[in-house]
Design a protein around this motif. Structure first.
Motif, short mmCIF file in Angstrom:
data_model
loop_
_atom_site.label_atom_id
_atom_site.label_comp_id
_atom_site.label_asym_id
_atom_site.label_seq_id
_atom_site.Cartn_x
_atom_site.Cartn_y
_atom_site.Cartn_z
N GLN A 33 0.82 -1.22 0.00
CA GLN A 33 0.00 0.00 0.00
C GLN A 33 0.85 1.27 0.00
OE1 GLN A 33 -3.33 0.37 -0.36
NE2 GLN A 33 -3.39 -1.83 -0.76
N ALA A 34 2.05 1.16 0.54
CA ALA A 34 2.94 2.33 0.62
C ALA A 34 3.80 2.48 -0.63
CB ALA A 34 3.82 2.22 1.86
N ALA A 35 3.62 1.59 -1.63
CA ALA A 35 4.43 1.65 -2.84
C ALA A 35 4.27 3.00 -3.52
CB ALA A 35 4.05 0.53 -3.80
N ASP A 36 5.40 3.58 -3.88
CA ASP A 36 5.34 4.88 -4.56
C ASP A 36 5.27 4.67 -6.07
OD1 ASP A 36 7.93 4.37 -5.49
OD2 ASP A 36 8.87 5.61 -3.94
N ARG A 37 5.22 5.77 -6.79
CA ARG A 37 5.06 5.75 -8.23
C ARG A 37 6.21 5.01 -8.93
NH1 ARG A 37 2.79 11.04 -11.26
NH2 ARG A 37 2.88 10.20 -13.33
N GLU A 38 7.42 5.21 -8.47
CA GLU A 38 8.57 4.53 -9.08
C GLU A 38 8.47 3.02 -8.92
OE1 GLU A 38 12.59 5.82 -8.30
OE2 GLU A 38 11.93 7.91 -8.28
N GLN A 39 8.05 2.58 -7.72
CA GLN A 39 7.92 1.14 -7.47
C GLN A 39 6.81 0.54 -8.34
OE1 GLN A 39 7.47 1.86 -3.25
NE2 GLN A 39 9.30 0.62 -2.80
N GLY A 83 -1.80 -2.75 -15.71
CA GLY A 83 -1.36 -1.51 -15.07
C GLY A 83 -2.02 -1.32 -13.72
N TYR A 84 -1.24 -0.77 -12.81
CA TYR A 84 -1.75 -0.46 -11.48
C TYR A 84 -2.42 0.90 -11.48
CZ TYR A 84 0.42 -4.73 -9.91
OH TYR A 84 0.73 -6.05 -9.75
#
Length: 196
Positions: A33-39, A83-84
């Motif tokens: 849930q804490a994944a940022d855009r780069e991840q 895609g997320y």
């Protein structure tokens, strides 16, 4: 409880610009849930996940096109886009790189929908809903309209589907009389065959 004109106008939506791509939602990794855009940009489905997602998506598309309402397709879902969350669910259409098997499936189901008037204005009746099996009939008031049963088994075991009369599987041409077993992952789309 909706009146028929409202039911036939409902939007049958699987994917939208506000959600994770349907293929990813069906079989992709669940990111932190804490994944940022780069991840999230680095996350892509494995071939195994894609194949599982495609099998599931074909079932969902069959339901979308045969349940009461108006099917609405978010661009690219028919091409197998993954895609997320935003902006990865809004990538450009993959011109020339579409999943042609999935695209052909959409075209086939849309042709079937267009060739049966019961999908646009017919009645709905649940035939079975247990043990992973979901089956329903679409039928009209006019005896000239062909009744059609959609059956999908998302369970892990074969399930007996009780039918009355003679039915022909639109996909295979197989004639089924009275009952059949729907195996795990199997989909059936059966037209009623009146007595000769």
């Amino acid at each position: 409880h909706y009146p028929p004109f409202a039911v036939h106008s409902l939007m049958n939506i699987i994917g939208t610009h506000d959600s994770v791509r349907v293929l990813t939602a069906l079989a992709g990794q669940i990111p932190d849930q804490a994944a940022d855009r780069e991840q999230l940009a680095k996350l892509h489905m494995s071939e195994e996940e894609i194949q599982l997602g495609l099998r599931r998506l074909k079932i969902i598309v069959l339901l979308q096109m045969t349940l009461p309402g108006v099917p609405c397709i978010y661009y690219g879902d028919e091409a197998g886009m993954e895609g997320y969350k935003d902006p990865f669910n809004r990538r450009t259409y993959p011109w020339g790189k579409e999943n042609t098997d999935l695209l052909d499936w959409y075209k086939k189901i849309i042709r079937i929908r267009r060739s049966h008037s019961v999908y646009a204005k017919g009645h709905y009746r649940t035939v079975a809903a247990h043990s992973g099996l979901f089956a329903f009939e679409r039928y009209g008031d006019d005896p000239q309209e062909t009744s059609v049963i959609t059956a999908v088994n998302c369970g892990t075991a074969g399930v007996r589907l009780r039918l009355h009369g003679c039915w022909r599987d639109i996909f295979t041409g197989r004639v089924i009389e009275n009952n059949t077993t729907v195996t795990p992952g199997e989909i059936l789309l059966m037209e009623y065959e009146p007595d000769p």
